[in-house]
Scaffold this active site. Structure first.
Site, short mmCIF file in Angstrom:
data_model
loop_
_atom_site.label_atom_id
_atom_site.label_comp_id
_atom_site.label_asym_id
_atom_site.label_seq_id
_atom_site.Cartn_x
_atom_site.Cartn_y
_atom_site.Cartn_z
CE LYS A 185 -96.02 3.35 -37.15
NZ LYS A 185 -94.66 3.46 -37.58
CD GLU A 204 -93.27 13.46 -24.90
OE1 GLU A 204 -92.10 13.84 -25.00
OE2 GLU A 204 -93.64 12.53 -24.18
CB CYS A 229 -87.90 17.14 -30.73
SG CYS A 229 -87.60 15.77 -29.65
CD GLU A 236 -89.80 20.11 -35.63
OE1 GLU A 236 -89.16 19.70 -34.67
OE2 GLU A 236 -90.90 19.65 -35.97
#
Ligand code: FAD
Length: 1017
Positions: A686, A767, A801, A897
């Site tokens: 996906k 992750e 990231c 973040e």
């Protein structure tokens, strides 16, 4: 008629005779410098430490810091003259103030061996002396490492000032050789192009020229008025084509077309130097005005080799010293044979190279007043004197400036002087015979080809051996590191014009394919549900990149069934066959490389080099995992014991559900998928909705590579519905997820619930994000720290990231860092990444755009807005790069973040506090540390909490196999994509034990490996 070689030998012998009349050591300044260089030449490790110490020294403010660094660099030296060095360090520690001053004084003395003056006034003293000795000059303004346009403007202004000063001070000077004055103006300025544009990107020569030309025109105009000469120096290979194009562009303009006092450099160590020189000469003939070429071998040999090797590029420089020497000679011939249009300046200290040029000029009947020899200030003084005595024109290259900006120049000279292969060392330090020094380099090459090992090869062998010894001494094993088991795919080298063209063509072609529809792929069938998800171009949101069919619960069920059915066969397929599938996929990606990059530019707003990096990483994942599966694919004996054998091996976990983010649209999707496939799992893939077309491409690639039906299924859809359904599905055994913390934690929790009928405990490979910090220590090299921090924070709009979001600066350096950081950020290019060379493009979509803007508002209310970029396109999801200062650790912008181009700067009193700040976050993904203190670097290596800690480089850009990537704490479950143990997450271990004793008899030994256990087909 005598041969050229005889002529060369005769001239060379004459030069040596004159040189030997005034014997002089290799370095004109005796004492401290002489001794250090002698030690450096005897011990490679001392040399490295020495050069590093010299590099940091000018930035140390206090004597105590100097002695501290001295101690850190030298006390653990184990061999050679270690006792001597240790005694020196001990003495220095007793009186740090005096020792610090003394060291600084000595190192600046050493720098002044090569730097002709601190400022224009200072340099005139040297130039006057040389004038008396009949030696001309070219002055070079040190300080090529600029990080912002503000700094480039300052450099340009200083160039102009210097020009005025030189013209004024040399008024009335005459040419030392009568006859050639028209060709050789007295005032000669060498400029470094890189110091005039801070955003130079080899992918975008047109932009570089557009910025450089207006900076250079006033300098050229003034030089023309003053009757001066301007030379463009040549720097690293990546800037070479830009420099050549710029030269041709400017000097074809009407204003400068008939001006003969322009010069450029050709580096003979480059394999394509001859082509460049011939092109230049053709250009010159068409222009019909003389120009000058300074021929050198090249000063960036080590750098070019390192950089190309790291990026997988073919190395642009020759690898054997005689090749560069021989090329220098053949280019000398090209120059002299075209003397009617080009004036030759031979930039060399090598008597053989010089003698060759002299002999050749005579052979061609060229008068010695029509070319010149150029040598560097502080080097080969006796050679200069000899040439003057022989009646040749000599010009000295005189750098001017302070030690700090001059450091990279100084280090280049130190390297050159201590190089094993250099002429100066051979002649003046090792006293090689004239015969050896005057050997024909082409002859040497012929000998090498016939089996005589070139010296560089001997050196490499020696270094490798000592590395291995050290490794063994540390208790390591000699097993090949995982990353060395294969070679990384190369990055595309955008310094090569053919690659610009390929990328432009791919973008054009991709544009014609925008808007297509892409079906689901389940069990090898292409399906459409009638519902689609549109993927838009974030630079231009009304542009649809493609529409993918949206999968719902029904399709999810079908996909699980297909994957389950396919599993039985796929899991027993030999691992080598599965590895071959990955290799075929990698080859297809390589073939379609530019097309895939172009798609990423449109679909996720990646700048060219970032998109290319993503494709490279996807290829690497395929090749690396294909290689890694071979390391544990075969059952391995656990222990050698008589009468019994136990084999350890792995089974796939089952059906894997791969959920990928959009920020590395091909690489991460491909990495998780290939890891699952190669270990025998079947996969439902996906992609993120925002990058679903990239996902469709990956499916297409695997279909072409021959993935069997059902083994890989392509299922784009809504994460909250179809995705959640599959996460909870009893028949999904493994979930590989990369994405936000919020979704990751939900998956982690949900997967922990065992549903009725579930066979396996679900494995989650998770992750998530980061709040990555970089610390700038008080002795850091700011030229590097600023550039790398800016890139880490704003490259790909801060949407990696791994991106930097908290910059922690030591108080002592704070003001200086901030000043340079803000002006560097102001120089960034923000815009549509279809244009090559853009650093900052759009953020991914409207939601991200609004979320980031909201964070900027939060930042304004919590901290101080120090900078916001002014020049951002109005259309598209462009967010101006933004920097906040006075940020405190408990503020939201320091904790949460943001995933956008927003950087928070925090001030720390000392390293303890800086490390505490860096670690004081929920996340532990990447971190960086800039320092030149070996002790502090060791602390950072030990104490910074992050899965990937980078020292003295950017904190983004992990390379498969080299920097296995992934974090812990709230950044992830501790897995390492691209690492040697990553595949183990996708398998369950199993041990099969057999008693092999029959009535007291057993084979003596069991084999270490055996073939895979296979079911009968
Ligand atoms: C006036 C002047 C201006 C200069 N301007 C520039 C400039 O604009 N740009 C620039 O790059 N350099 C420039 N240089 C620096 C110059 O490149 C070096 O000083 C020069 O390469 C040293 O060469 P040499 O002939 O003096 O010495 P040599 O000892 O004969 O040659 C040393 C050179 O050989 C090459 N070499 C060393 N090892 C190998 C190997 N294993 N395989 C292949 N080649 C090898 C390297 O280029 C090295 O510098 C300039 C030099 C002078 C004198």
């Amino acid at each position: 008629m005598r041969s050229l070689q005889t002529e060369i030998e005769q001239r060379g012998a004459r030069i040596f005779e004159l040189v030997d009349r005034h014997p002089e050591p290799l370095f004109s300044k005796a004492g401290f410098y002489q001794r250090l260089m002698a030690l450096s030449m005897r011990d490679e490790r001392f040399k490295v430490q020495m050069f590093r110490f010299v590099d940091v020294l000018p930035s140390l403010r206090r004597s105590g810091d100097i002695v501290q660094h001295l101690d850190e660099y030298f006390t653990d030296m184990r061999n050679g003259f270690a006792p001597l060095v240790r005694t020196g360090v001990r003495t220095a520690k007793i009186m740090p103030w005096i020792s610090g001053q003394l060291l600084r004084w000595n190192v600046s003395g050493m720098a002044h061996q090569f730097i002709a003056g601190k400022n224009p006034d200072d340099v005139m003293k040297t130039l006057r002396k040389r004038h008396e000795q009949k030696i001309g000059f070219t002055v070079d303004l040190l300080g090529e490492a600029v990080v912002s346009e503000k700094e480039t403007d300052e450099y340009a202004a200083r160039c102009l000032e210097l020009l005025e000063h030189l013209a004024r001070e040399t008024d009335g000077w005459s040419d030392p050789l009568d006859g050639g004055a028209g060709l050789f103006p007295v005032v000669n300025l060498s400029v470094k192009i890189s110091a005039l544009y801070s955003q130079m990107n080899p992918a975008d020569p047109a932009d570089a020229i557009a910025h450089l030309a207006p900076k250079l025109r006033p300098i050229l105009r003034r030089a023309k008025e003053l009757g001066a000469f301007i030379n463009f120096d040549m720097e690293s290979f990546s800037d070479k084509n830009i420099t050549l194009d710029l030269f041709k562009t400017l000097f074809t303009e009407t204003e400068f077309r008939d001006w003969p006092h322009a010069g450029i450099v050709i580096q003979a160590y480059l394999r394509d130097a001859e082509k460049d020189l011939v092109d230049l000469i053709d250009w010159g003939r068409a222009r019909r005005t003389r120009f000058t070429v300074r021929l050198v071998k090249g000063a960036y040999w080590d750098y070019e080799k390192i950089k190309s090797t790291q990026n997988g590029w073919s190395i642009p420089v020759y690898l054997q010293k005689p090749e560069s020497d021989a090329n220098f000679e053949s280019l000398s011939r090209v120059l002299l044979e075209n003397e009617s249009i080009v004036t030759a300046a031979f930039g060399s200290h090598n008597v053989r190279s010089i003698a060759h040029a002299q002999a050749l000029a005579d052979e061609l009947g060229i008068d010695r007043t029509r070319f010149e020899f150029q040598l560097l200030y502080g080097m080969a003084g006796p050679v200069k004197r000899a040439l003057v005595e022989m009646g040749y024109r000599v010009r000295e290259y005189c750098p001017v400036g302070e030690l700090l900006p001059g450091m990279s120049y100084l280090v280049r000279r130190l390297l050159e002087n201590t190089s094993n292969e250099g002429f100066l060392r051979a002649k003046f330090s090792e006293n090689a015979s004239d015969e050896i020094l005057l050997r024909d380099p082409s002859e040497l090459l012929r000998e090498n080809r016939n089996g005589v090992l070139p010296r560089s090869t001997v050196m490499t062998t020696m270094i490798t051996t000592s590395l291995q010894d050290r490794h063994l001494a540390l208790g390591g094993s000699l097993d090949t590191p995982a990353g060395d088991s294969y070679e990384n795919a190369p990055l595309t080298n955008f310094a090569l014009p053919e690659n610009h063209e390929k990328m432009r063509a791919a973008l054009r072609e991709m544009r014609t394919r925008l808007g297509r529809e892409y079906p689901l792929v389940i069990n090898g069938e292409k399906l459409s549900t009638g519902k689609t998800i549109a993927s838009i171009n974030p630079s231009s949101p009304d542009e649809i990149v493609g529409a993918v069919t949206e999968a719902g619960i029904l399709e999810a069920e079908r996909a699980v069934q297909a994957a389950r059915d396919a599993l039985e066969k796929w899991r027993w397929t030999p691992f080598e066959e599965r590895a071959q599938l990955l290799k075929r996929a990698a080859a297809i990606m390589d073939r379609r490389r530019f097309e895939l990059s172009a798609l990423e530019v449109f679909e996720v707003g990646k700048p060219w080099t970032e998109a290319d990096g993503d494709i490279r990483e996807a290829i690497d994942f395929c090749l690396f995992y294909a290689q890694q599966v071979r390391r544990f694919g075969r059952p391995r004996l656990t222990q050698q014991v008589p009468g019994e054998e136990s084999y350890y091996h792995y089974w796939p976990r089952g059906v894997a559900f791969v959920i990928a983010p959009w920020n590395f649209p091909l690489a991460i999707l491909c990495g998780m998928t290939t890891a699952a496939l190669v270990t025998g799992n079947t996969v439902i893939m996906k992609p993120a909705e925002q990058s679903a077309v990239c996902g469709a491409m990956l499916m297409e690639i695997f279909e072409e590579a021959g993935v069997p039906p059902g083994v890989l299924n392509y299922l784009p859809g809504k994460g909250s519905q179809m995705g959640a359904h599959l996460v909870d599905h009893k028949d999904v055994d493994l979930i590989a997820f990369t994405g936000s913390r919020e979704v990751g934690l939900r998956i982690w929790e949900s997967a922990g619930i065992t549903r009725p009928g579930q066979r396996e405990l679900k494995r989650v490979i998770c992750e998530m994000g980061g709040k990555n910090a970089v610390i700038i220590d008080s002795d850091a090299d700011l030229d590097e720290a600023i550039v790398d921090s800016i890139y880490s924070a704003f490259g790909y709009q801060g949407q990696k990231c791994s991106a930097l979001s908290r910059l922690i600066v030591l108080e002592e350096n704070y003001d200086r860092v901030l000043e340079r950081l803000l002006s560097a950020a102001a120089s960034l290019r923000v815009g549509n990444p279809e244009e090559p060379g853009m650093t900052v493009g759009p953020v991914i979509d409207k939601t991200a755009y609004e979320r980031i803007l909201n964070y900027i508002e939060i930042g304004k209310s919590e901290a101080t807005l120090a900078f916001q970029h002014q020049n951002v396109p109005p259309k598209g999801y462009f967010i101006p790069p933004t920097i906040f200062v006075d940020v405190k650790p408990d503020m939201r912008i320091a904790r949460e973040e943001i995933f956008g181009p927003v950087l928070s700067v925090l001030k720390a009193r000392n390293l303890d506090e800086a490390i505490k700040l860096a670690n004081g976050t929920d996340y532990a993904l990447t971190a960086g540390f800039f320092s030149r203190s070996p002790a502090n670097i060791e602390r950072a290596k030990a104490e910074i909490e992050a899965g990937n800690v980078y020292i003295n480089r950017s904190c983004t850009g992990a390379v498969v196999g080299r920097h296995p990537f992934g974090g812990f704490k709230m950044s992830g479950g501790g897995t390492k994509a691209g690492g040697e143990d990553y595949l183990l997450q996708f398998v369950v271990p199993r041990v099969v034990t057999e008693n092999i004793t029959r009535h007291g008899f057993a084979p003596e030994e069991a084999p270490l490996y055996r073939d895979e256990f296979r079911v009968r087909s």
